[in-house]
Structure formats: C-alpha cells, structure tokens
Design an enzyme around this catalytic site. Sequence first.
Site, PDB file in Angstrom:
ATOM      1  N   ALA A  41      49.982  30.684  40.190  1.00  0.00           N
ATOM      2  CA  ALA A  41      49.586  30.976  38.875  1.00  0.00           C
ATOM      3  C   ALA A  41      49.282  32.320  37.954  1.00  0.00           C
ATOM      4  O   ALA A  41      47.924  31.859  39.171  1.00  0.00           O
ATOM      5  CB  ALA A  41      49.550  29.569  38.167  1.00  0.00           C
ATOM      6  N   THR A  42      49.385  32.776  37.549  1.00  0.00           N
ATOM      7  CA  THR A  42      48.514  34.044  36.653  1.00  0.00           C
ATOM      8  C   THR A  42      47.293  33.603  36.696  1.00  0.00           C
ATOM      9  O   THR A  42      46.116  34.366  37.270  1.00  0.00           O
ATOM     10  CB  THR A  42      49.462  34.511  35.825  1.00  0.00           C
ATOM     11  OG1 THR A  42      50.248  34.641  36.546  1.00  0.00           O
ATOM     12  CG2 THR A  42      48.422  35.721  35.560  1.00  0.00           C
ATOM     13  N   GLY A  43      47.282  32.720  36.129  1.00  0.00           N
ATOM     14  CA  GLY A  43      46.292  31.817  35.441  1.00  0.00           C
ATOM     15  C   GLY A  43      44.634  31.527  36.891  1.00  0.00           C
ATOM     16  O   GLY A  43      43.598  31.712  36.543  1.00  0.00           O
ATOM     17  N   GLY A  47      41.377  33.579  38.448  1.00  0.00           N
ATOM     18  CA  GLY A  47      40.349  33.663  39.034  1.00  0.00           C
ATOM     19  C   GLY A  47      39.866  33.668  40.335  1.00  0.00           C
ATOM     20  O   GLY A  47      38.373  33.747  40.664  1.00  0.00           O
ATOM     21  N   GLU A  50      38.177  37.501  40.314  1.00  0.00           N
ATOM     22  CA  GLU A  50      37.122  36.971  39.843  1.00  0.00           C
ATOM     23  C   GLU A  50      36.502  36.421  40.678  1.00  0.00           C
ATOM     24  O   GLU A  50      34.932  37.182  41.446  1.00  0.00           O
ATOM     25  CB  GLU A  50      37.076  35.658  38.655  1.00  0.00           C
ATOM     26  CG  GLU A  50      37.695  36.345  37.290  1.00  0.00           C
ATOM     27  CD  GLU A  50      37.161  35.713  36.148  1.00  0.00           C
ATOM     28  OE1 GLU A  50      35.342  36.167  35.730  1.00  0.00           O
ATOM     29  OE2 GLU A  50      37.920  35.127  35.927  1.00  0.00           O
ATOM     30  N   HIS A  76      50.358  41.376  38.170  1.00  0.00           N
ATOM     31  CA  HIS A  76      50.797  39.732  38.666  1.00  0.00           C
ATOM     32  C   HIS A  76      52.384  40.223  38.756  1.00  0.00           C
ATOM     33  O   HIS A  76      53.682  40.009  38.361  1.00  0.00           O
ATOM     34  CB  HIS A  76      50.973  38.895  38.106  1.00  0.00           C
ATOM     35  CG  HIS A  76      50.847  37.391  38.599  1.00  0.00           C
ATOM     36  ND1 HIS A  76      50.550  36.193  38.847  1.00  0.00           N
ATOM     37  CD2 HIS A  76      51.393  38.087  40.611  1.00  0.00           C
ATOM     38  CE1 HIS A  76      50.864  35.657  39.728  1.00  0.00           C
ATOM     39  NE2 HIS A  76      51.182  36.321  40.424  1.00  0.00           N
ATOM     40  N   ARG A 120      32.857  42.586  34.743  1.00  0.00           N
ATOM     41  CA  ARG A 120      31.925  41.433  34.553  1.00  0.00           C
ATOM     42  C   ARG A 120      30.423  42.536  34.102  1.00  0.00           C
ATOM     43  O   ARG A 120      30.406  43.516  34.237  1.00  0.00           O
ATOM     44  CB  ARG A 120      31.626  40.860  36.245  1.00  0.00           C
ATOM     45  CG  ARG A 120      33.269  40.420  37.308  1.00  0.00           C
ATOM     46  CD  ARG A 120      32.883  40.039  37.715  1.00  0.00           C
ATOM     47  NE  ARG A 120      31.806  38.729  37.912  1.00  0.00           N
ATOM     48  CZ  ARG A 120      32.500  37.676  37.671  1.00  0.00           C
ATOM     49  NH1 ARG A 120      33.813  37.575  37.161  1.00  0.00           N
ATOM     50  NH2 ARG A 120      32.045  36.084  37.345  1.00  0.00           N
TER      51      ARG A 120
END
Length: 138
Positions: A41-43, A47, A50, A76, A120
């Site tokens: 998943a892209t979500g 993460g 990150e 993506h 960030r």
Amino acid sequence: MHASLRPGLTARLDYVVPVARTVPHLLPESDDFTALPEVLATGYLVGIVEWTCMRALQGHLEDGEQSLGVHVDLSHQAPTPPGATLTVLAELTAVEGRQLTFTVHAHDDAATVCQGTHRRAVIDTERFHARLNARTTD
C-alpha cells in the site's frame, strides 16, 4: 543537531513486504480498500521511506531531538507483492535550519517502485510534547 548533520548522509533499508502491509490491510474497515489487490500500500510505502530517512539521521541528532515528517512528494510506480524485497535508498540533499530534505528511490527485483523527495523537521521532543499537551488538555 550535530555538526555531522549535513548533505550527503545516506541510508538503505531492505524490507520484505508482509501481507499485513498490503492495500486491503491499510484500512480494513473500508470495503473500498479491502476489495483491492494484495500489493504494498502507498500509505505503508510512505512509512518505509520515512523509516529509511530516520535511519540516515541516527547519530546526528542531539539527545532530546527527533525528526518528524512534514512533506512527502513520492511516485508509486509499480506494485510490490507480499514476499518481495523492497530496497529503499535515501540521501540527505539539503539542510536548511531544522528542515531536512531527502531524495529517495525504492525498487524491488522487478522495477523502480518509488522516486521522490521527503522533508523532515528536527524537533525538540520535550518542547513538542508540551505544545501537544496544550492542544489536547481541556
């Protein structure tokens, strides 16, 4: 921030994609998500990017400092199935005060999966929590 925190820092993360990080598991309460294919998943990809950038910062922040993601500009480009290894490469390309910019690239055995930038911000953890508590206290 230590003086060593400067452009050129890099990190690499090799991540074997588990079924639990596929699209149907991102928001299982959503029938729209659960009907989609079992690919990374892209979500979760965000993460993982990150996480890679945070690894590049290890040893370069002062005690009491952390970094939080503040901006993501990622493609993506290809699906990654469960069991495949995603390799993420991150390079710190700019330090502007407490703002850090990373260039990122991710691939699996078949294709480039992701390219882009991630920013960030370095925070004082204690001060951040004090501000957060002020927002959540009745």
